[in-house]
Write a protein that holds these residues in place. Structure first.
Motif, PDB file in Angstrom:
ATOM      1  N   GLN A  59       0.831  -1.213   0.000  1.00  0.00           N
ATOM      2  CA  GLN A  59       0.000   0.000   0.000  1.00  0.00           C
ATOM      3  C   GLN A  59       0.866   1.264   0.000  1.00  0.00           C
ATOM      4  N   PRO A  60       1.636   1.505  -1.063  1.00  0.00           N
ATOM      5  CA  PRO A  60       2.479   2.705  -1.087  1.00  0.00           C
ATOM      6  C   PRO A  60       1.674   4.001  -1.059  1.00  0.00           C
ATOM      7  N   GLU A  61       0.404   3.927  -1.423  1.00  0.00           N
ATOM      8  CA  GLU A  61      -0.439   5.120  -1.429  1.00  0.00           C
ATOM      9  C   GLU A  61      -0.671   5.694  -0.027  1.00  0.00           C
ATOM     10  N   LEU A  62      -0.325   4.928   1.023  1.00  0.00           N
ATOM     11  CA  LEU A  62      -0.427   5.452   2.389  1.00  0.00           C
ATOM     12  C   LEU A  62       0.464   6.679   2.577  1.00  0.00           C
ATOM     13  N   VAL A  63       1.547   6.751   1.809  1.00  0.00           N
ATOM     14  CA  VAL A  63       2.426   7.923   1.889  1.00  0.00           C
ATOM     15  C   VAL A  63       1.659   9.167   1.445  1.00  0.00           C
ATOM     16  N   ASN A  64       0.771   9.026   0.456  1.00  0.00           N
ATOM     17  CA  ASN A  64      -0.049  10.149   0.009  1.00  0.00           C
ATOM     18  C   ASN A  64      -1.158  10.473   1.006  1.00  0.00           C
ATOM     19  N   SER A  65      -1.845   9.455   1.485  1.00  0.00           N
ATOM     20  CA  SER A  65      -3.026   9.694   2.316  1.00  0.00           C
ATOM     21  C   SER A  65      -2.696  10.040   3.766  1.00  0.00           C
ATOM     22  N   ASP A  66      -1.541   9.607   4.276  1.00  0.00           N
ATOM     23  CA  ASP A  66      -1.201   9.831   5.686  1.00  0.00           C
ATOM     24  C   ASP A  66       0.319   9.898   5.855  1.00  0.00           C
ATOM     25  N   PRO A  67       0.980  10.933   5.274  1.00  0.00           N
ATOM     26  CA  PRO A  67       2.447  10.971   5.279  1.00  0.00           C
ATOM     27  C   PRO A  67       3.069  11.025   6.668  1.00  0.00           C
ATOM     28  N   TYR A  68       2.367  11.567   7.660  1.00  0.00           N
ATOM     29  CA  TYR A  68       2.923  11.687   9.003  1.00  0.00           C
ATOM     30  C   TYR A  68       2.442  10.588   9.953  1.00  0.00           C
ATOM     31  N   GLY A  69       1.633   9.679   9.447  1.00  0.00           N
ATOM     32  CA  GLY A  69       1.102   8.592  10.275  1.00  0.00           C
ATOM     33  C   GLY A  69       1.413   7.247   9.655  1.00  0.00           C
ATOM     34  N   GLU A  70       0.391   6.607   9.075  1.00  0.00           N
ATOM     35  CA  GLU A  70       0.542   5.269   8.500  1.00  0.00           C
ATOM     36  C   GLU A  70       1.520   5.219   7.323  1.00  0.00           C
ATOM     37  N   GLY A  71       1.869   6.376   6.772  1.00  0.00           N
ATOM     38  CA  GLY A  71       2.804   6.428   5.650  1.00  0.00           C
ATOM     39  C   GLY A  71       4.252   6.599   6.065  1.00  0.00           C
ATOM     40  N   TRP A  72       4.573   6.419   7.365  1.00  0.00           N
ATOM     41  CA  TRP A  72       5.965   6.481   7.810  1.00  0.00           C
ATOM     42  C   TRP A  72       6.773   5.423   7.062  1.00  0.00           C
ATOM     43  N   MET A  73       8.080   5.587   6.982  1.00  0.00           N
ATOM     44  CA  MET A  73       8.890   4.683   6.171  1.00  0.00           C
ATOM     45  C   MET A  73       9.816   3.777   6.973  1.00  0.00           C
ATOM     46  N   ILE A  74      10.721   4.368   7.752  1.00  0.00           N
ATOM     47  CA  ILE A  74      11.649   3.545   8.539  1.00  0.00           C
ATOM     48  C   ILE A  74      11.858   4.149   9.912  1.00  0.00           C
ATOM     49  N   GLU A  75      12.446   3.335  10.802  1.00  0.00           N
ATOM     50  CA  GLU A  75      12.944   3.822  12.081  1.00  0.00           C
ATOM     51  C   GLU A  75      14.436   3.549  12.119  1.00  0.00           C
ATOM     52  N   ILE A  76      15.170   4.507  12.644  1.00  0.00           N
ATOM     53  CA  ILE A  76      16.621   4.421  12.717  1.00  0.00           C
ATOM     54  C   ILE A  76      17.048   4.525  14.174  1.00  0.00           C
ATOM     55  N   GLY A  77      17.872   3.577  14.628  1.00  0.00           N
ATOM     56  CA  GLY A  77      18.513   3.690  15.938  1.00  0.00           C
ATOM     57  C   GLY A  77      19.619   4.721  15.782  1.00  0.00           C
ATOM     58  N   ILE A  78      19.407   5.887  16.326  1.00  0.00           N
ATOM     59  CA  ILE A  78      20.275   7.037  16.067  1.00  0.00           C
ATOM     60  C   ILE A  78      21.576   6.945  16.869  1.00  0.00           C
ATOM     61  N   ASP A  79      22.686   7.285  16.219  1.00  0.00           N
ATOM     62  CA  ASP A  79      23.988   7.294  16.892  1.00  0.00           C
ATOM     63  C   ASP A  79      24.119   8.471  17.854  1.00  0.00           C
ATOM     64  N   ASP A  80      23.677   9.657  17.425  1.00  0.00           N
ATOM     65  CA  ASP A  80      23.830  10.873  18.220  1.00  0.00           C
ATOM     66  C   ASP A  80      22.514  11.655  18.231  1.00  0.00           C
ATOM     67  N   PRO A  81      21.737  11.537  19.303  1.00  0.00           N
ATOM     68  CA  PRO A  81      20.446  12.221  19.362  1.00  0.00           C
ATOM     69  C   PRO A  81      20.539  13.740  19.188  1.00  0.00           C
ATOM     70  N   ALA A  82      21.675  14.333  19.470  1.00  0.00           N
ATOM     71  CA  ALA A  82      21.836  15.778  19.323  1.00  0.00           C
ATOM     72  C   ALA A  82      21.678  16.220  17.866  1.00  0.00           C
ATOM     73  N   VAL A  83      21.882  15.298  16.916  1.00  0.00           N
ATOM     74  CA  VAL A  83      21.757  15.629  15.496  1.00  0.00           C
ATOM     75  C   VAL A  83      20.339  16.093  15.172  1.00  0.00           C
ATOM     76  N   LEU A  84      19.361  15.579  15.885  1.00  0.00           N
ATOM     77  CA  LEU A  84      17.977  15.995  15.641  1.00  0.00           C
ATOM     78  C   LEU A  84      17.810  17.505  15.791  1.00  0.00           C
ATOM     79  N   GLU A  85      18.554  18.090  16.709  1.00  0.00           N
ATOM     80  CA  GLU A  85      18.454  19.531  16.944  1.00  0.00           C
ATOM     81  C   GLU A  85      18.982  20.343  15.764  1.00  0.00           C
ATOM     82  N   SER A  86      19.809  19.716  14.923  1.00  0.00           N
ATOM     83  CA  SER A  86      20.352  20.429  13.764  1.00  0.00           C
ATOM     84  C   SER A  86      19.375  20.442  12.585  1.00  0.00           C
ATOM     85  N   LEU A  87      18.318  19.624  12.675  1.00  0.00           N
ATOM     86  CA  LEU A  87      17.309  19.609  11.621  1.00  0.00           C
ATOM     87  C   LEU A  87      16.379  20.813  11.772  1.00  0.00           C
TER      88      LEU A  87
END
Length: 128
Positions: free
Chosen positions: A87-115
């Motif tokens: 169901q790739p169309e979930l990316v269109n219908s719910d990009p911030y919910g059911e259309g999520w793609m991956i989860e990453i175990g982050i090396d450095d959580p501080a990097v999020l602040e640079s986004l």
């Protein structure tokens, strides 16, 4: 077009959300899915794959084009949204919910602040 305040954003139109346990959930923004049009295929990295911030980590294919996905953080893929295979169309219908793609175990959580935060991301979109 929506730009949720609780997310972080990249200039390449990915969003990132810190989850419990040190992972970061990733998808593409409402702006990106709208620009792409009807999404027909999503290619995602396998669980266990190392991804590097700013590097290509997959592709999104739409009826208009094929676009690369970029890692917003460095780490190891801990989950992928297998539902998108059928169901790739979930990316269109719910990009911030059911259309999520991956989860990453982050090396450095501080990097999020640079986004980008929502205001900065929206400002980038509004700048011609």
């Amino acid at each position: 077009m929506t730009t949720p305040d609780h997310l972080r954003y990249t200039r390449e139109h990915e969003w990132a959300l810190a989850t419990a346990g040190g992972a970061v959930r990733v998808g593409i923004t409402d702006y990106a899915q709208e620009s792409l049009g009807d999404i027909v295929f999503v290619s995602l990295p396998e669980v266990g794959t190392r991804v590097e911030v700013g590097q290509t980590m997959g592709e999104v294919e739409s009826t208009k084009s094929v676009s690369d996905l970029y890692a917003p953080v460095t780490g190891t893929v801990t989950a992928r949204n297998e539902t998108l295979d059928a169901q790739p169309e979930l990316v269109n219908s719910d990009p911030y919910g059911e259309g999520w793609m991956i989860e990453i175990g982050i090396d450095d959580p501080a990097v999020l602040e640079s986004l980008l935060n929502a205001v900065a991301y929206q400002g980038m979109l509004d700048t011609p």
